[in-house]
Design a protein around this motif. Structure first.
Motif, PDB file in Angstrom:
ATOM      1  N   TYR A 247       0.824  -1.207   0.000  1.00 20.05           N
ATOM      2  CA  TYR A 247       0.000   0.000   0.000  1.00 20.05           C
ATOM      3  C   TYR A 247       0.863   1.264   0.000  1.00 20.05           C
ATOM      4  O   TYR A 247       0.639   2.176  -0.792  1.00 20.05           O
ATOM      5  CB  TYR A 247      -0.959   0.062   1.205  1.00 20.05           C
ATOM      6  N   VAL A 248       1.823   1.324   0.915  1.00 21.39           N
ATOM      7  CA  VAL A 248       2.647   2.529   1.011  1.00 21.39           C
ATOM      8  C   VAL A 248       3.436   2.735  -0.281  1.00 21.39           C
ATOM      9  O   VAL A 248       3.565   3.860  -0.777  1.00 21.39           O
ATOM     10  CB  VAL A 248       3.593   2.470   2.229  1.00 21.39           C
ATOM     11  N   GLY A 249       3.949   1.643  -0.842  1.00 19.81           N
ATOM     12  CA  GLY A 249       4.644   1.750  -2.124  1.00 19.81           C
ATOM     13  C   GLY A 249       3.744   2.326  -3.198  1.00 19.81           C
ATOM     14  O   GLY A 249       4.144   3.202  -3.971  1.00 19.81           O
ATOM     15  N   ALA A 250       2.495   1.865  -3.232  1.00 18.71           N
ATOM     16  CA  ALA A 250       1.530   2.371  -4.218  1.00 18.71           C
ATOM     17  C   ALA A 250       1.205   3.838  -3.970  1.00 18.71           C
ATOM     18  O   ALA A 250       1.180   4.647  -4.897  1.00 18.71           O
ATOM     19  CB  ALA A 250       0.251   1.532  -4.178  1.00 18.71           C
ATOM     20  N   GLN A 251       0.965   4.190  -2.710  1.00 23.91           N
ATOM     21  CA  GLN A 251       0.614   5.578  -2.386  1.00 23.91           C
ATOM     22  C   GLN A 251       1.743   6.534  -2.768  1.00 23.91           C
ATOM     23  O   GLN A 251       1.509   7.600  -3.333  1.00 23.91           O
ATOM     24  CB  GLN A 251       0.308   5.735  -0.901  1.00 23.91           C
ATOM     25  N   VAL A 252       2.966   6.148  -2.458  1.00 26.47           N
ATOM     26  CA  VAL A 252       4.111   7.007  -2.769  1.00 26.47           C
ATOM     27  C   VAL A 252       4.263   7.171  -4.279  1.00 26.47           C
ATOM     28  O   VAL A 252       4.545   8.270  -4.771  1.00 26.47           O
ATOM     29  CB  VAL A 252       5.397   6.449  -2.136  1.00 26.47           C
ATOM     30  N   MET A 366       7.508  -0.759   9.964  1.00 26.17           N
ATOM     31  CA  MET A 366       8.719  -1.189   9.261  1.00 26.17           C
ATOM     32  C   MET A 366       8.419  -1.504   7.795  1.00 26.17           C
ATOM     33  O   MET A 366       9.235  -1.250   6.904  1.00 26.17           O
ATOM     34  CB  MET A 366       9.282  -2.432   9.964  1.00 26.17           C
ATOM     35  N   SER A 367       7.231  -2.026   7.548  1.00 24.86           N
ATOM     36  CA  SER A 367       6.859  -2.406   6.183  1.00 24.86           C
ATOM     37  C   SER A 367       6.651  -1.196   5.286  1.00 24.86           C
ATOM     38  O   SER A 367       6.517  -1.330   4.068  1.00 24.86           O
ATOM     39  CB  SER A 367       5.589  -3.265   6.201  1.00 24.86           C
ATOM     40  N   ILE A 368       6.646   0.005   5.874  1.00 28.65           N
ATOM     41  CA  ILE A 368       6.529   1.227   5.082  1.00 28.65           C
ATOM     42  C   ILE A 368       7.735   1.378   4.157  1.00 28.65           C
ATOM     43  O   ILE A 368       7.729   2.216   3.249  1.00 28.65           O
ATOM     44  CB  ILE A 368       6.345   2.450   6.027  1.00 28.65           C
ATOM     45  N   VAL A 369       8.751   0.541   4.364  1.00 30.37           N
ATOM     46  CA  VAL A 369       9.911   0.523   3.462  1.00 30.37           C
ATOM     47  C   VAL A 369       9.471   0.269   2.014  1.00 30.37           C
ATOM     48  O   VAL A 369      10.221   0.543   1.078  1.00 30.37           O
ATOM     49  CB  VAL A 369      10.940  -0.533   3.917  1.00 30.37           C
ATOM     50  N   GLY A 370       8.252  -0.211   1.835  1.00 25.85           N
ATOM     51  CA  GLY A 370       7.715  -0.350   0.476  1.00 25.85           C
ATOM     52  C   GLY A 370       7.749   0.971  -0.274  1.00 25.85           C
ATOM     53  O   GLY A 370       7.885   1.011  -1.494  1.00 25.85           O
ATOM     54  N   GLY A 371       7.665   2.076   0.474  1.00 24.22           N
ATOM     55  CA  GLY A 371       7.758   3.404  -0.134  1.00 24.22           C
ATOM     56  C   GLY A 371       9.142   3.727  -0.642  1.00 24.22           C
ATOM     57  O   GLY A 371       9.327   4.660  -1.421  1.00 24.22           O
ATOM     58  N   ALA A 372      10.153   2.960  -0.200  1.00 22.40           N
ATOM     59  CA  ALA A 372      11.523   3.137  -0.697  1.00 22.40           C
ATOM     60  C   ALA A 372      11.813   2.225  -1.877  1.00 22.40           C
ATOM     61  O   ALA A 372      12.628   2.555  -2.749  1.00 22.40           O
ATOM     62  CB  ALA A 372      12.526   2.856   0.427  1.00 22.40           C
ATOM     63  N   ILE A 373      11.152   1.076  -1.912  1.00 19.32           N
ATOM     64  CA  ILE A 373      11.476   0.055  -2.905  1.00 19.32           C
ATOM     65  C   ILE A 373      10.633   0.155  -4.175  1.00 19.32           C
ATOM     66  O   ILE A 373      11.150   0.033  -5.299  1.00 19.32           O
ATOM     67  CB  ILE A 373      11.315  -1.351  -2.269  1.00 19.32           C
ATOM     68  N   LEU A 374       9.336   0.395  -4.048  1.00 16.31           N
ATOM     69  CA  LEU A 374       8.470   0.398  -5.224  1.00 16.31           C
ATOM     70  C   LEU A 374       8.605   1.634  -6.118  1.00 16.31           C
ATOM     71  O   LEU A 374       8.556   1.500  -7.350  1.00 16.31           O
ATOM     72  CB  LEU A 374       7.016   0.187  -4.809  1.00 16.31           C
ATOM     73  N   PRO A 395       1.557   0.239  -8.888  1.00 15.36           N
ATOM     74  CA  PRO A 395       0.399   0.384  -7.993  1.00 15.36           C
ATOM     75  C   PRO A 395      -0.701  -0.641  -8.254  1.00 15.36           C
ATOM     76  O   PRO A 395      -1.345  -1.120  -7.316  1.00 15.36           O
ATOM     77  CB  PRO A 395      -0.101   1.812  -8.290  1.00 15.36           C
ATOM     78  N   MET A 396      -0.906  -1.001  -9.519  1.00 14.70           N
ATOM     79  CA  MET A 396      -1.956  -1.964  -9.842  1.00 14.70           C
ATOM     80  C   MET A 396      -1.699  -3.302  -9.140  1.00 14.70           C
ATOM     81  O   MET A 396      -2.606  -3.879  -8.506  1.00 14.70           O
ATOM     82  CB  MET A 396      -2.040  -2.171 -11.356  1.00 14.70           C
ATOM     83  N   GLY A 397      -0.469  -3.794  -9.222  1.00 15.53           N
ATOM     84  CA  GLY A 397      -0.127  -5.046  -8.544  1.00 15.53           C
ATOM     85  C   GLY A 397      -0.262  -4.922  -7.038  1.00 15.53           C
ATOM     86  O   GLY A 397      -0.683  -5.859  -6.352  1.00 15.53           O
ATOM     87  N   SER A 398       0.068  -3.748  -6.517  1.00 16.91           N
ATOM     88  CA  SER A 398      -0.015  -3.523  -5.076  1.00 16.91           C
ATOM     89  C   SER A 398      -1.455  -3.594  -4.580  1.00 16.91           C
ATOM     90  O   SER A 398      -1.731  -4.189  -3.524  1.00 16.91           O
ATOM     91  CB  SER A 398       0.571  -2.151  -4.742  1.00 16.91           C
ATOM     92  N   PHE A 399      -2.365  -3.005  -5.324  1.00 17.53           N
ATOM     93  CA  PHE A 399      -3.771  -3.027  -4.913  1.00 17.53           C
ATOM     94  C   PHE A 399      -4.351  -4.441  -4.957  1.00 17.53           C
ATOM     95  O   PHE A 399      -5.267  -4.768  -4.194  1.00 17.53           O
ATOM     96  CB  PHE A 399      -4.590  -2.070  -5.774  1.00 17.53           C
ATOM     97  N   LEU A 400      -3.813  -5.276  -5.828  1.00 18.15           N
ATOM     98  CA  LEU A 400      -4.249  -6.676  -5.865  1.00 18.15           C
ATOM     99  C   LEU A 400      -3.849  -7.408  -4.586  1.00 18.15           C
ATOM    100  O   LEU A 400      -4.598  -8.241  -4.068  1.00 18.15           O
ATOM    101  CB  LEU A 400      -3.668  -7.378  -7.091  1.00 18.15           C
ATOM    102  N   VAL A 401      -2.646  -7.109  -4.063  1.00 20.46           N
ATOM    103  CA  VAL A 401      -2.214  -7.711  -2.804  1.00 20.46           C
ATOM    104  C   VAL A 401      -3.132  -7.263  -1.665  1.00 20.46           C
ATOM    105  O   VAL A 401      -3.537  -8.068  -0.814  1.00 20.46           O
ATOM    106  CB  VAL A 401      -0.751  -7.324  -2.489  1.00 20.46           C
TER     107      VAL A 401
END
Length: 416
Positions: A247-252, A366-374, A395-401
């Motif tokens: 989610y955070v990766g998608a939002q960022v 800690m999982s907010i690190v998705g905002g650094a990777i995605l 983001p599309m793949g992220s919303f599926l998760v």
């Protein structure tokens, strides 16, 4: 009204102010990315390191933050987080003076270390500060002010940081000396807003230092069993960690690349895109949280999460293949429907964790690190295909998760 209720209400108001503050600084990033991209002649991938510098801190600092609060409580975590937030803001001044992109990234990292501690403390505190049956609704209400910040930050940031900006074409026509002077002027526009921000944060830190904040304690017998590894015994927590990462990766990706995306897909100027970022994307995000909080009175939060995740997935397809102003309206729609996701995933993830709540909170933060990777993946796809719209497959793949979490992963299950 009893003194206890008054104290709890004031505590909730002060905690909610923190949601606004970190939302404001996060939503200056969409202004910083095109600004620094121009000032340092960066590629989209290089510019995405702004997000990486911010969100890698969540991976580094989340567990230490959890240990800190386990030992000293939520108040100590909040004060330390605010101090680091202020120090990082002040570091923008020497960063601009030295015209060093790396220095900017270091300043952002320090700010993010403070934000990590604040979020690790404030999210569970807001969730636990009241009746358990209203935890998700209460956290969504607090997070709504994060949405207010998402509306205001791009508008204010654009007026202060982008107004005096030079176009790429104008810079290309300058002599090397003139260009160097112009880029130095570009870099310096960040000093005033971050100095003011740091000063406001220091004042709030002083207020928290002197105020009496109700502390939420776990029973001592339960606390002894708590550990990071014990927290992973909760299946729904593990799912929430994964869902929050994506989610955070998608939002960022959606927020940080919006100005670059809008100028390419709709052909509008950076200033126009910044207005849409605030009055459009940010406003939709804020309204979405208030509306979502209202809907949760009548619709089970997890069902609303599933519906919104499915809608966001479909909107991402539109964002990839459409053109013109429809692309901007599509991103505004995504912002509205993804608005409830962070607090809803968070509250569902820490539900019934008992003595594992603080460590569970740390792991989700800690999982907010998705905002650094995605975002770098988004940037890589955009650079590779020379089309920023293709980046929306991330983001599309992220919303599926997230849809998977809402349909199944949220169900509470703990191994012995």
């Amino acid at each position: 009204m009893s003194t206890n209720k008054t104290s709890t209400r004031f505590a909730f108001i002060m905690i909610t102010s923190l949601f606004f503050l970190w939302g404001f600084v996060h939503n200056l990033d969409p202004i910083l990315i095109p600004h620094l991209k121009k000032a340092f002649s960066l590629t989209t991938l290089q510019a995405s390191l702004v997000d990486s510098a911010v969100f890698i801190a969540y991976f580094v600092m989340a567990l230490p933050a959890g240990f800190l609060m386990k030992k000293y409580g939520y108040k100590a975590g909040i004060i330390l987080g605010l101090l680091l937030f202020a120090i990082g803001s002040y570091l923008f001044i020497p960063s601009a003076n030295t015209q060093s992109y790396v220095f900017f990234l270091v300043a952002l990292f320090v700010i993010a270390c403070g934000l990590t501690i604040l979020e690790t403390a404030a999210n569970p505190y807001a969730s636990l500060l009241g009746p358990p049956e209203k935890a998700t609704q209460r956290l969504n209400l607090a997070q709504s002010f994060n949405g207010l910040a998402a509306t205001l930050a791009p508008i204010i940031g654009a007026k202060i940081i982008l107004t005096e900006g030079y176009t790429t074409e104008a810079l290309d026509k300058m002599t090397p000396v003139a260009k160097e002077i112009a880029l130095a002027a570009e870099a310096s526009t960040v000093k005033a807003p971050y100095f003011i921000l740091g000063s406001v944060i220091l004042i709030i830190a002083v207020i928290f230092f002197f105020m009496k904040l109700p502390e939420i304690q776990e029973p001592e017998a339960e606390s002894e069993k708590s550990s990071v590894f014990h927290a992973f015994k909760h299946r729904h927590l593990s799912w929430a960690i994964a869902a929050q990462f994506f989610y955070v990766g998608a939002q960022v990706c959606v927020f940080s690349f919006f100005i670059l995306y809008a100028t390419k897909s709709a052909g509008i100027s950076e200033m126009q895109a910044a207005q849409y970022a605030g009055f459009g994307v940010g406003m939709a995000f804020m309204v979405g949280r208030f509306v979502g909080t209202f809907f949760m009175k009548y619709i089970e939060p997890v069902k609303l999460l599933a519906l919104y995740a499915a809608i966001c997935t479909l909107l991402c397809i539109v964002a990839i293949f459409s053109a013109g102003m429809i692309t901007i309206y599509t991103i505004i729609g995504i912002a509205f429907f993804m608005s409830i996701m962070f607090p809803t995933i968070f509250s569902l993830g820490i539900k019934e964790l008992g003595s594992d709540t603080k460590f569970g909170s740390s792991l989700i933060i800690m999982s907010i690190v998705g905002g650094a990777i995605l975002p770098p993946l988004f940037g890589y796809i955009a650079d590779t295909y020379d089309n920023i719209q293709f980046g929306y497959v991330v983001p599309m793949g992220s919303f599926l998760v997230i849809l998977g979490f809402a349909l199944n992963g949220h169900k509470i299950s703990t191994t012995k």
